[in-house]
Design a protein around this motif. Sequence first.
Motif, PDB file in Angstrom:
ATOM      1  N   ALA A 521      10.248 -81.031   2.182  1.00  0.00           N
ATOM      2  CA  ALA A 521       9.524 -79.706   2.131  1.00  0.00           C
ATOM      3  C   ALA A 521      10.931 -78.332   2.223  1.00  0.00           C
ATOM      4  O   ALA A 521      11.061 -77.356   0.647  1.00  0.00           O
ATOM      5  CB  ALA A 521       8.371 -79.685   2.443  1.00  0.00           C
ATOM      6  N   LYS A 522      10.560 -78.226   3.506  1.00  0.00           N
ATOM      7  CA  LYS A 522      11.873 -77.388   3.039  1.00  0.00           C
ATOM      8  C   LYS A 522      13.270 -77.014   2.245  1.00  0.00           C
ATOM      9  O   LYS A 522      13.499 -76.244   1.870  1.00  0.00           O
ATOM     10  CB  LYS A 522      13.198 -77.505   4.545  1.00  0.00           C
ATOM     11  N   GLN A 523      13.567 -77.940   1.876  1.00  0.00           N
ATOM     12  CA  GLN A 523      14.363 -78.512   0.639  1.00  0.00           C
ATOM     13  C   GLN A 523      14.018 -78.074  -1.224  1.00  0.00           C
ATOM     14  O   GLN A 523      14.738 -77.025  -2.119  1.00  0.00           O
ATOM     15  CB  GLN A 523      15.768 -79.439   0.588  1.00  0.00           C
ATOM     16  N   ASN A 524      13.041 -79.239  -0.731  1.00  0.00           N
ATOM     17  CA  ASN A 524      12.674 -79.164  -2.507  1.00  0.00           C
ATOM     18  C   ASN A 524      11.824 -78.818  -2.577  1.00  0.00           C
ATOM     19  O   ASN A 524      11.170 -78.636  -3.622  1.00  0.00           O
ATOM     20  CB  ASN A 524      12.505 -81.064  -1.880  1.00  0.00           C
ATOM     21  N   LEU A 525      10.661 -78.010  -2.083  1.00  0.00           N
ATOM     22  CA  LEU A 525       9.653 -76.883  -1.728  1.00  0.00           C
ATOM     23  C   LEU A 525       8.876 -78.117  -2.101  1.00  0.00           C
ATOM     24  O   LEU A 525       7.410 -77.039  -3.214  1.00  0.00           O
ATOM     25  CB  LEU A 525      10.257 -75.658  -3.226  1.00  0.00           C
ATOM     26  N   MET A 526       8.199 -79.117  -2.042  1.00  0.00           N
ATOM     27  CA  MET A 526       7.866 -79.833  -3.027  1.00  0.00           C
ATOM     28  C   MET A 526       5.905 -80.198  -1.168  1.00  0.00           C
ATOM     29  O   MET A 526       6.604 -80.788  -0.291  1.00  0.00           O
ATOM     30  CB  MET A 526       7.709 -81.840  -3.302  1.00  0.00           C
ATOM     31  N   THR A 527       4.988 -79.334  -0.759  1.00  0.00           N
ATOM     32  CA  THR A 527       4.409 -80.030   0.497  1.00  0.00           C
ATOM     33  C   THR A 527       3.929 -80.442  -0.473  1.00  0.00           C
ATOM     34  O   THR A 527       4.118 -80.947  -1.297  1.00  0.00           O
ATOM     35  CB  THR A 527       4.170 -78.578   1.032  1.00  0.00           C
ATOM     36  N   VAL A 528       2.770 -80.455   0.682  1.00  0.00           N
ATOM     37  CA  VAL A 528       1.816 -81.789   0.778  1.00  0.00           C
ATOM     38  C   VAL A 528       1.056 -81.057  -0.294  1.00  0.00           C
ATOM     39  O   VAL A 528      -0.060 -82.187  -1.224  1.00  0.00           O
ATOM     40  CB  VAL A 528       1.004 -81.862   1.933  1.00  0.00           C
ATOM     41  N   ALA A 529       0.560 -80.035  -0.261  1.00  0.00           N
ATOM     42  CA  ALA A 529      -0.613 -79.954  -1.565  1.00  0.00           C
ATOM     43  C   ALA A 529      -0.119 -79.998  -2.794  1.00  0.00           C
ATOM     44  O   ALA A 529      -0.288 -79.844  -3.948  1.00  0.00           O
ATOM     45  CB  ALA A 529      -1.063 -77.946  -1.482  1.00  0.00           C
ATOM     46  N   ASN A 530       1.242 -79.209  -2.761  1.00  0.00           N
ATOM     47  CA  ASN A 530       1.732 -79.623  -4.517  1.00  0.00           C
ATOM     48  C   ASN A 530       2.199 -80.835  -4.694  1.00  0.00           C
ATOM     49  O   ASN A 530       1.780 -81.315  -5.423  1.00  0.00           O
ATOM     50  CB  ASN A 530       3.229 -79.099  -4.344  1.00  0.00           C
ATOM     51  N   LEU A 531       2.282 -82.173  -3.580  1.00  0.00           N
ATOM     52  CA  LEU A 531       1.552 -82.599  -4.019  1.00  0.00           C
ATOM     53  C   LEU A 531       1.275 -83.955  -4.210  1.00  0.00           C
ATOM     54  O   LEU A 531       0.624 -84.688  -5.244  1.00  0.00           O
ATOM     55  CB  LEU A 531       2.824 -83.865  -2.664  1.00  0.00           C
ATOM     56  N   GLY A 532      -0.505 -83.290  -3.817  1.00  0.00           N
ATOM     57  CA  GLY A 532      -1.775 -83.435  -3.696  1.00  0.00           C
ATOM     58  C   GLY A 532      -1.863 -83.242  -5.271  1.00  0.00           C
ATOM     59  O   GLY A 532      -2.209 -84.240  -6.088  1.00  0.00           O
ATOM     60  N   VAL A 533      -1.801 -81.359  -5.656  1.00  0.00           N
ATOM     61  CA  VAL A 533      -1.989 -81.389  -7.243  1.00  0.00           C
ATOM     62  C   VAL A 533      -1.181 -82.878  -8.240  1.00  0.00           C
ATOM     63  O   VAL A 533      -1.523 -82.938  -9.069  1.00  0.00           O
ATOM     64  CB  VAL A 533      -1.226 -80.133  -7.576  1.00  0.00           C
ATOM     65  N   VAL A 534      -0.059 -83.060  -7.919  1.00  0.00           N
ATOM     66  CA  VAL A 534       0.403 -84.013  -8.991  1.00  0.00           C
ATOM     67  C   VAL A 534       0.336 -85.255  -8.744  1.00  0.00           C
ATOM     68  O   VAL A 534      -0.120 -86.078  -9.729  1.00  0.00           O
ATOM     69  CB  VAL A 534       1.897 -83.481  -8.769  1.00  0.00           C
ATOM     70  N   PHE A 535      -0.018 -85.757  -8.099  1.00  0.00           N
ATOM     71  CA  PHE A 535      -0.754 -87.032  -7.784  1.00  0.00           C
ATOM     72  C   PHE A 535      -1.825 -87.292  -7.481  1.00  0.00           C
ATOM     73  O   PHE A 535      -2.332 -88.800  -7.903  1.00  0.00           O
ATOM     74  CB  PHE A 535       0.604 -88.254  -6.782  1.00  0.00           C
ATOM     75  N   GLY A 536      -2.821 -86.511  -7.295  1.00  0.00           N
ATOM     76  CA  GLY A 536      -4.354 -86.808  -7.886  1.00  0.00           C
ATOM     77  C   GLY A 536      -4.930 -87.295  -8.681  1.00  0.00           C
ATOM     78  O   GLY A 536      -5.205 -88.271  -9.505  1.00  0.00           O
ATOM     79  N   PRO A 537      -4.238 -86.279 -10.152  1.00  0.00           N
ATOM     80  CA  PRO A 537      -4.539 -87.354 -11.348  1.00  0.00           C
ATOM     81  C   PRO A 537      -4.166 -88.264 -11.438  1.00  0.00           C
ATOM     82  O   PRO A 537      -4.367 -89.597 -12.463  1.00  0.00           O
ATOM     83  CB  PRO A 537      -4.373 -86.563 -12.534  1.00  0.00           C
ATOM     84  N   THR A 538      -2.826 -89.185 -11.397  1.00  0.00           N
ATOM     85  CA  THR A 538      -1.659 -90.051 -10.821  1.00  0.00           C
ATOM     86  C   THR A 538      -2.677 -91.489 -10.266  1.00  0.00           C
ATOM     87  O   THR A 538      -2.315 -92.445 -11.060  1.00  0.00           O
ATOM     88  CB  THR A 538      -0.226 -89.985 -10.473  1.00  0.00           C
ATOM     89  N   LEU A 539      -2.712 -90.835  -8.627  1.00  0.00           N
ATOM     90  CA  LEU A 539      -3.726 -91.972  -8.266  1.00  0.00           C
ATOM     91  C   LEU A 539      -5.181 -92.016  -8.301  1.00  0.00           C
ATOM     92  O   LEU A 539      -5.768 -92.975  -7.985  1.00  0.00           O
ATOM     93  CB  LEU A 539      -3.831 -92.109  -6.801  1.00  0.00           C
ATOM     94  N   MET A 540      -5.766 -90.859  -9.080  1.00  0.00           N
ATOM     95  CA  MET A 540      -7.319 -91.466  -9.250  1.00  0.00           C
ATOM     96  C   MET A 540      -7.447 -91.181 -10.440  1.00  0.00           C
ATOM     97  O   MET A 540      -7.406 -90.194 -10.634  1.00  0.00           O
ATOM     98  CB  MET A 540      -7.904 -90.650  -8.052  1.00  0.00           C
ATOM     99  N   ARG A 541      -8.859 -91.361 -10.990  1.00  0.00           N
ATOM    100  CA  ARG A 541      -9.251 -91.361 -12.147  1.00  0.00           C
ATOM    101  C   ARG A 541     -10.542 -91.546 -13.014  1.00  0.00           C
ATOM    102  O   ARG A 541     -11.317 -92.672 -12.327  1.00  0.00           O
ATOM    103  CB  ARG A 541      -8.420 -91.179 -14.257  1.00  0.00           C
TER     104      ARG A 541
END
Length: 773
Positions: A521-541
């Motif tokens: 995340a220090k390089q790509n800026l994708m923290t756990v919270a950001n990944l949660g926002v992206v993959f929450g609707p992807t893995l669950m609905r």
Amino acid sequence: MGLQPLEFSDCYVESPHFRERLRAHEAELEKTNKFIKELLKDGKALVTATKTLSEAQRKFAQSLGGFSFEFIGDAETDDERSIDESIQEFAAFLRTLEEQREMMARNIDETFMKPLDRFRRDLIGAAKEAKKKYDKETEKYYSTLEKHVNLSSKKKEASLLEADSQLEQIQQHYYELSLEYVCKVQEIQERKKFEFVEPMLSFFQMLFTFYHQGYELAKDFDHYKTDLHLHIQNARNRFEGTRSEVEDLMNKIRKNPHEHTRTTPFTTEGYLYLHEKRTGPFGSSWVKYYCTYKKETKRFTMLQFDQRSGGKIGDEDAFIVKSCTRKKSDSTDKRFCFDIEGKDRQSVITLQAITEEDRRQWMEALDGKEPVYLITRNNSRKEGNMQLDEMGFNILKKCIHVLETRGLNDQGIYRVVGVSSKVQKLVNLLNDPKTCAELDLDNSLEWETKTITSALKQYMRNLPEPIMTYKLHSEFISLTKSGSPETRIKPLHSLIHKLPEKNRELLGILVKHLANVSDNAKQNLMTVANLGVVFGPTLMRARQESVAAIMDLKFQNIVVEILIENYETIFGTVPDASVGQSETCITLSSNRLTRRMTQGTRHSRSRPIAVYNFSADAEKGENPNSMTDDTPSGSMESISSHSSVTTTSSNSNSPPEQARNHVRASIVHATDGTSPSTTPMVSWFNLSSTSQSVPSLQFPSVTPTSEEFPSGVPNLKAKAVYSCEAEHLSELSFKVGQIFENVHTSREPGWLEGTLDGKTGLIPQNYVEFLEH
């Protein structure tokens, strides 16, 4: 030049110059007396204004304390609970501050107003009384002296001697009074320097004490403020994701409302107009009712309601349907009518639907005697031919392999979306067994990282059923709505192992990859919270799209966050068989109460703290038909989410986000062994200042090494290796490549001080590198 001293010997001479000097002293005392009177008047006004301000602040705090946010749904996230409770924290902060202000106002009266008033009344007032007595004795003495001088020498010797003796006594008394008066005047002139200034010193000491207490209160508030800022940023990110989903659902329903009907326990429901006959000459009328019908029980209910009449709900009328018949058009002048015969009802009721289609639906549900068209309520999704089979596993592994080979350090990975045409092309190639085997994703010129990530997300979202299944969806959501973050891990571990084997295996592969992404995340800026926002609707609905389901997106994000943070535990070990569903059934009310009762510790956060804004200039030249991700990008600032934080390190090789964006709180545990929780700022401040049982907070510090801060070099220079936008007046804004002069360590851990373009300020330590001389 100041006042001339009054010599005691001059009291016997009584020269005009002595009288002039005495009058100057008297005038100075009168001026001091008037000044103190005006000062006391202004002081009383100041105290009154202070009390008025304090009262207004207390009323403002009371208004704050009486307000609370209502949330949509049946539960709040931890971030939302923290934001909700912040209103009470702000009110408590103001109340504590006003207690100190009220104490200051009381002390002003005791230590400033009263001493000054006593000095004016007792000392200056006594001098004024002495002056009156002195003037009276002066008049008496000089009147006697004039009479004595005018005595005739022809008087008897005895009379003259008696007059001389009487004058001598009056003169002696006058001289003694004159000496005492002169001494008192000069004494008060000297005493006013400390009798007046000492209360003034006490007054300013009280002011400084109040402001210092406010400063200390504000300094302790920084910890709570930082924590709250993280919760606000997380809530904002989740709001952006929820808003886009709600807008998509709204547009779908707008285009075809009949395909997205809400699941209810009723076979059909809606508004109908009932034909009511009236006695006498009043004829009949049509009254609007909200009607529901259950086909299993044949129960028909009617509830009178009219939105225009203030929304008052009438009494409910229910009966069992015996038969339903379409109304003949020649028997009434109204359209879309049908008759219902009910059991235990004396007469048939006539109802009017709003449209012909509406009548057909009611006739179908009520088993009307006239043929009707079947109602189609197709809530299924239009899925592609994506399947969770061996082909699907190969696609996932192929994409992840390429991403981990060359894409882990790309800024905004999974958040930045690819061009729509390229993404669709890649999905089609991956979905074809022939082309998928021959597809070379290592060609970075043809297949960019953002194209691969977008294709991977689109593939998983087009599966007939989400990876975490419809069956367990409500259990996953319920789990995150209760308990604390620590107590959710074991129940989630158990739920994951209830998934079908293929789903769990594929989910494990994906989450392991996401854990690797978050580690960078220090390089790509994708923290756990950001990944949660992206993959929450992807893995669950949810099985059915609705606003209520979309409001649960934030809880889906939390599930994904827990999976990423606890990957090895959840996917690498067997769940504890003793963990039951009861662990996830904590009520929200008891959870909130427990959270408030255990607020006895505080997160301590090291500085520097800031938001790293990365630029998306590279995206500006993309194809305007760029694909829109289902999870909103929000502001680019949100990519550097505040929710994932690490301890600031003294290592100079650490990336800047470690110093500015990623700060992990050092949790201070209470002595009674209770679990750590966010502590209200005011209660923590009071506890830390009064209780000896509360452990002291240990703040991490940055100890500079000889390599980080070259010593013995005058006018040390440094070069910016990252851009930075100042978040405070004491910080400097700069761009990559700019040179700082006179760089030296700051008292603030993790910060340097330097000069840029003539302005001196703070610089994040890990944003610069020192230049060799």
